[in-house]
Every structure is written in structure tokens, then in C-alpha cells.
Design an enzyme around this catalytic site. Structure first.
Site, PDB file in Angstrom:
ATOM      1  N   LYS A  36      -3.855 -34.925 -16.456  1.00  0.00           N
ATOM      2  CA  LYS A  36      -3.976 -35.580 -15.141  1.00  0.00           C
ATOM      3  C   LYS A  36      -5.156 -35.069 -14.329  1.00  0.00           C
ATOM      4  O   LYS A  36      -5.706 -35.790 -13.516  1.00  0.00           O
ATOM      5  CB  LYS A  36      -2.690 -35.384 -14.339  1.00  0.00           C
ATOM      6  CG  LYS A  36      -2.465 -33.951 -13.890  1.00  0.00           C
ATOM      7  CD  LYS A  36      -1.115 -33.784 -13.201  1.00  0.00           C
ATOM      8  CE  LYS A  36      -0.977 -32.387 -12.640  1.00  0.00           C
ATOM      9  NZ  LYS A  36       0.412 -32.000 -12.388  1.00  0.00           N
ATOM     10  N   ARG A 131       9.947 -28.552  -5.062  1.00  0.00           N
ATOM     11  CA  ARG A 131       9.418 -29.867  -5.367  1.00  0.00           C
ATOM     12  C   ARG A 131      10.520 -30.547  -6.161  1.00  0.00           C
ATOM     13  O   ARG A 131      11.630 -30.625  -5.669  1.00  0.00           O
ATOM     14  CB  ARG A 131       8.060 -29.782  -6.075  1.00  0.00           C
ATOM     15  CG  ARG A 131       7.229 -31.063  -5.897  1.00  0.00           C
ATOM     16  CD  ARG A 131       5.865 -31.010  -6.576  1.00  0.00           C
ATOM     17  NE  ARG A 131       5.966 -31.104  -8.037  1.00  0.00           N
ATOM     18  CZ  ARG A 131       4.915 -31.078  -8.863  1.00  0.00           C
ATOM     19  NH1 ARG A 131       3.681 -30.954  -8.382  1.00  0.00           N
ATOM     20  NH2 ARG A 131       5.084 -31.177 -10.167  1.00  0.00           N
TER      21      ARG A 131
HETATM   22  C1  LIG Z   1       0.579 -30.795 -12.943  1.00  0.00           C
HETATM   23  C2  LIG Z   1       1.785 -30.335 -13.643  1.00  0.00           C
HETATM   24  C3  LIG Z   1       1.670 -29.362 -14.655  1.00  0.00           C
HETATM   25  C4  LIG Z   1       0.362 -28.663 -14.983  1.00  0.00           C
HETATM   26  O1  LIG Z   1       0.093 -27.708 -13.985  1.00  0.00           O
HETATM   27  P1  LIG Z   1      -1.179 -26.711 -14.060  1.00  0.00           P
HETATM   28  O2  LIG Z   1      -0.972 -25.809 -12.910  1.00  0.00           O
HETATM   29  O3  LIG Z   1      -2.382 -27.558 -13.925  1.00  0.00           O
HETATM   30  O4  LIG Z   1      -1.102 -26.016 -15.357  1.00  0.00           O
HETATM   31  C5  LIG Z   1       2.823 -29.002 -15.334  1.00  0.00           C
HETATM   32  N1  LIG Z   1       4.008 -29.566 -15.029  1.00  0.00           N
HETATM   33  C6  LIG Z   1       4.166 -30.493 -14.062  1.00  0.00           C
HETATM   34  C7  LIG Z   1       5.503 -31.040 -13.788  1.00  0.00           C
HETATM   35  C8  LIG Z   1       3.051 -30.901 -13.337  1.00  0.00           C
HETATM   36  O5  LIG Z   1       3.193 -31.822 -12.370  1.00  0.00           O
END
Ligand SMILES: *Cc1c(COP(=O)(O)O)cnc(C)c1O
Length: 360
Positions: A36, A131
Site C-alpha cells: 500500500k 484502531r
Molecule cells: C499498513 C499495515 C501494515 C504494514 O505496516 P508497516 O508499519 O508499514 O510495516 C500491517 N498491517 C496492517 C493491518 C496495516 O494496515
């Protein structure tokens, strides 16, 4: 060449992917590569897909999976809990989704039934970051009881997300609670949970040789930022074996001249409703670059040339103090920046920013 431009060194990215995913897999933990952060740009997704040490490909937006190579055999993991309005697309395009609402899960079950599929889910548990995730312990067990009764849902496991919102740092005590949930769910319902997904780049610090380690039950991490920027994210420490300069932002000087550092006249509001303040540094060599707030938030950009300093921006202009380096630049020159997570998201999302790749 068109500017502004974000340049990606694919060899540096390949190195980061291989180094970190092997480091994680050496501890018997599966790796989900999160796409993403670069809006699942096909050129980068391809590099992730080709890397044998990455087990899953993950994104938070369903539409991003349409950029994935059609021949990819890695399971696709949806990170953001689904909207009720997108369940059809989720069932069609995603193998595993993270979930936290029973109503959504029931709806997935229905849609999967109509599509003659079984959809896999990871049940998210909130361990304090506030969250996504089921929060009350009792509710976790109620959820599991219902989920395992749904014929078109397969409960692959449980997971947690930390740090992204509440900035809670994963520690052994928090993750032991996730491990305990796994063991209790398995015992209570006589099932086995294949995956325990123990967080993102902020869980990596626990794998340091002198850290507390992850509980043995945790067997998946979902990694976004650490792969692309070469840092763990609990404390923001660079990982020395990794590249922090996979990405370079390049912008062009469109005006270059001496001006005072204080605006002349009565100060009102800027274009964004703020009343700016200025420090009088006398006459400076000011350069304007052709990039602005529409493309990126300048607070998180760092010029590679330490002598120059960003002083402000508006929608389409970035204003830079070149005084300490004025003889080394001229109109039309390209200025390079290091970027952090926020700019990376913004720059890949902006249609005005050219994406270029070296070492394809
Ligand atoms: C964005 C996201 C990740 C990745 O997080 P990083 O800090 O970029 O490694 C993992 N799990 C969820 C649910 C996320 O939204």
C-alpha cells in the site's frame, strides 16, 4: 524526463526484501509484503512477487490488487477491514481478509456462498492501540464461536495491529496476550489456528538478539515500511544492513534569485488559512521548485544536500533557502530529497509525480 519525479532503485529494494524476509523467516515466521505504501505500483509489486522469501502480498485497498501480476501465486491479504459495500470485490479478489466486525463476516459468508467459495479470515484483536480489532475478551470467544459455524468462512487465525494509530510499541507482554488468545481459542473450540499475525514493522525490534523475542505462537508479520525505508518503526532505528535510499524525490528549480526573508506588507492568511510567521535572515538566495502541497507534505522531506533548507510551500511551489550553496545551483537544476513514509504514500498517489525505475 518529467518532474517532479520519484526514482526507485529496484536493486536496493530487492536487497531489502531478501535481507529482511530471510531474517524473519529464519525465526520460522511467515512474511506478508505490504504494497500500500507505494499504491501497489505494478513495477514494485513485481519485485515483491518475484521474491521467494515473501509468502503473502498484502494491501489495504481492494482496488490495488488489480495492479498485481495475474500470474502471481502468492496469497493476497486484505489489511483494512472490509467495507460492507465492497464485500463482493473482496470475495472475488482477495484470499484472506483481516476482520473485526461480525456483521461484516456474516455478509462475507453470504457472498462467498453465492460465489461458491470459502473465504479465509484473520480475526483482529485490539490489544490497546485502539484502531481495528475486537476489544473485549468475552466478545473474542463469542465471535470465534459464530465464525466457526459459518460454512463459507475459514478462520485462518488471529492477529493484532499496533503502533499505526495509538503509537503503542509492541512488547512481549502485549504479544503474549495474543499468544494466550490463540491457545485458549484452540483449547476451547478444539480447532487449530494456522496463523498468528503479530503486527507490522514495529514488531521487528523484538527480534533483535538482545530483545525479548516474539512468543513462539507468532508466525506471521506484515511488513510495509521496513522493506522500503530500511527502518524498524517502533523507535525509528535504521537497520544497518538495509538501504534507506531506495527512493529519491527529484524536483526542478523554476525560479532562483535573491529576495528578503521577510514578506513585505501586512501579513494576513496564507492559501491554507494559516497566519505564517517569518524570521529575518536578511537577503537570501531563494529557489522555487516545481512541486507543492498537492503532491507532498514538505515537513517530511529532507534535502540530500545538507546546505539547503526547505522554508515553505504552497499548492504547487516549494520554497527553498539556497544561500549556503548558491553558486552550485542554477535555474533548471534538479534537487534531490530523501523521503519518509508520509511523502512516499503521497508521491505514489499523486498523478503529477513521474515514477521512474533504475536497475529494472
Ligand atoms: C499498513 C499495515 C501494515 C504494514 O505496516 P508497516 O508499519 O508499514 O510495516 C500491517 N498491517 C496492517 C493491518 C496495516 O494496515
Amino acid at each position: 524526463m518529467a518532474y517532479p519525479q520519484i526514482e526507485v532503485d529496484l536493486n536496493k529494494l530487492r536487497h531489502n526484501l531478501t535481507y529482511l524476509s530471510e531474517y524473519i523467516k529464519d525465526r520460522d515466521i511467515k512474511v506478508a509484503g505490504v504494497t500500500k505504501v507505494f499504491a501497489a505500483h505494478p513495477e514494485l509489486v513485481k519485485v515483491y512477487d518475484e521474491n521467494e522469501s515473501i509468502d503473502y502480498l498484502a494491501d489495504s485497498r481492494v482496488e490495488n490488487f488489480s495492479h498485481y501480476p495475474s500470474e502471481s501465486t502468492k496469497p493476497k491479504l486484505l489489511l483494512r477491514v472490509p467495507m460492507l459495500s465492497e464485500i463482493e470485490a473482496v470475495v472475488e479478489n482477495v484470499d484472506i481478509s483481516l476482520n473485526s466486525e461480525i456483521e461484516t463476516i456474516r455478509r462475507i459468508n453470504q457472498v462467498a456462498k453465492e460465489a461458491n467459495k470459502v473465504h479465509e479470515i484473520i480475526l483482529m484483536i485490539d490489544l490497546g492501540d485502539l484502531r481495528e480489532g475486537v476489544f473485549e475478551e468475552e466478545e473474542v470467544f463469542e465471535y470465534v464461536e459464530e465464525i466457526i459455524s459459518l460454512e463459507h468462512i475459514s478462520l485462518k487465525g488471529i492477529g493484532v495491529n499496533l503502533t499505526c494509530y495509538g503509537a503503542i510499541i509492541p512488547d512481549r507482554a502485549i504479544l503474549d496476550r495474543l499468544a494466550k488468545y490463540k491457545n485458549e481459542i484452540e483449547a476451547k473450540f478444539d480447532i487449530s489456528l494456522e496463523l498468528v499475525s503479530g503486527g507490522n514493522s514495529s514488531s521487528l525490534h523484538l527480534l533483535d538478539p538482545d530483545a525479548e523475542g516474539l512468543p513462539d505462537e507468532i508466525n506471521m508479520l506484515r511488513i510495509g515500511e521496513a522493506f522500503v525505508l530500511g527502518t524498524e518503526t517502533a523507535y525509528g532505528h535504521p537497520i544497518p544492513e538495509m538501504h534507506s535510499d531506495v527512493f529519491t524525490l527529484k524536483a526542478e528549480i523554476i525560479e532562483y534569485r535573491d529576495k528578503p526573508s521577510l514578506p513585505i506588507g501586512n501579513v494576513g492568511q496564507d492559501a491554507f488559512g494559516n497566519k505564517p510567521t517569518f524570521i529575518d535572515k536578511g537577503i537570501m538566495r531563494r529557489g522555487i521548485l516545481g512541486i507543492g502541497k498537492q503532491d507532498v507534505d514538505f515537513e517530511n522531506l529532507t534535502p540530500r544536500d545538507e546546505r539547503i533548507e526547505i522554508i515553505g510551500s504552497s499548492s504547487d511551489h516549494l520554497i527553498v533557502d539556497f544561500t549556503q550553496a548558491q553558486d552550485d545551483y542554477k535555474l533548471g537544476d534538479i534537487v534531490e530529497f530523501d523521503i519518509s513514509y508520509g511523502p512516499l504514500l503521497n508521491l505514489f498517489t499523486s498523478a503529477y509525480v513521474e515514477k521512474t525505475f533504475v536497475n529494472k
